[in-house]
Scaffold this active site. Structure first.
Site, mmCIF file in Angstrom:
data_model
loop_
_atom_site.group_PDB
_atom_site.id
_atom_site.type_symbol
_atom_site.label_atom_id
_atom_site.label_comp_id
_atom_site.label_asym_id
_atom_site.label_seq_id
_atom_site.Cartn_x
_atom_site.Cartn_y
_atom_site.Cartn_z
ATOM 1 N N HIS A 282 48.404 58.485 48.478
ATOM 2 C CA HIS A 282 47.180 59.259 48.294
ATOM 3 C C HIS A 282 46.817 59.956 49.598
ATOM 4 C CE1 HIS A 282 44.819 56.422 50.648
ATOM 5 N NE2 HIS A 282 45.329 55.429 49.928
ATOM 6 N N SER B 150 49.256 53.042 50.727
ATOM 7 C CA SER B 150 48.571 53.877 51.705
ATOM 8 C C SER B 150 49.376 54.009 52.998
ATOM 9 C CB SER B 150 47.167 53.297 51.954
ATOM 10 O OG SER B 150 46.375 54.180 52.697
#
Length: 238
Positions: A139, A116
């Site tokens: 993501h 992340s």
């Protein structure tokens, strides 16, 4: 007969207990080094304090350390070791910007995971490494909790996503097209979108420079330090 100082023995015993509790070992190596090692572990904590059972890295602790390392003449290079699940976007970007703006050589190493918002931190150094078994999850940015469904909310998310994308692509060899393709790929993550890349794949995509461990990281950093000393008077990057 020689007398012993019981208070001194107690202090030594207390120090030993503290070391065992904090580090899980009875002795810590004491070495004067020109290299500063910083760890980014657990969840990057930003403006909200996370529950005490969470393993966190607080950005208000990291930033002063970076400033101190930059100012300390004895420190000639830095290693940033990551094993993080991600966390606060703005705090993660703040740490990444600080690392990328340092004049002293910096090398990053992803161990375990650099997921992340850990991705921008992982690419912020002069050179990046990843362990063969380490993973990185790419993501889209998410909001936890209640989301007000108005256009401004989605515009804010889009702008924040653009900040992350721009930073990652400008500090690594991955193209914006490939990064966005990995980010919005379906089927890779359960009930979600995004991609998890492992060691060699992260290098193949151009996200990370090389696969390696602490030995390769130290070798690379020492080379950067020597190069800096030879090319810039006084050893400072201009």
């Amino acid at each position: 007969m020689e007398q012993q100082d019981p208070s001194g023995d107690r202090r030594f015993a207390n120090q030993a207990v503290d070391t065992i509790q904090q580090l899980g070992q009875t002795m810590t190596p004491s070495v004067d080094s020109n290299i500063f090692c910083m760890t980014i572990i657990g969840q990057v904590e930003g403006h909200l304090v996370l529950p005490p059972q969470n393993k966190t890295t607080k950005y208000e602790h990291i930033i002063p350390q970076l400033v101190a390392a930059e100012q300390n003449p004895k420190i000639e290079g830095m290693i940033i070791v990551l094993n993080t699940v991600g966390g606060d976007v703005e705090a993660g970007l703040a740490i990444a910007e600080m690392i990328s703006s340092m004049t002293k050589p910096t090398v990053t190493l992803v161990l375990g995971g650099g997921h992340s918002i850990g991705v921008p931190i992982a690419v912020a150094g002069n050179k990046s490494f990843i362990a063969e078994t380490a993973t990185m999850t790419i993501h889209p940015i998410r909001l936890n909790g209640l989301v007000i469904g108005v256009p401004q909310t989605f515009e804010y998310l889009d702008k924040m996503q653009e900040r992350v994308t721009r930073f990652v692509t400008s500090h690594s060899n991955i193209t914006e097209t490939m990064f966005r393709e990995l980010m919005f790929k379906t089927g890779e993550l359960t009930r979600d979108i995004g991609t998890t890349v492992i060691g060699v794949d992260a290098v193949k995509y151009g996200l990370i420079d090389a696969v390696g461990g602490i030995g390769q990281v130290l070798q690379e950093l020492k080379g950067l330090i020597e190069e800096r000393k030879q090319t810039v008077p006084g050893g400072y990057r201009q």
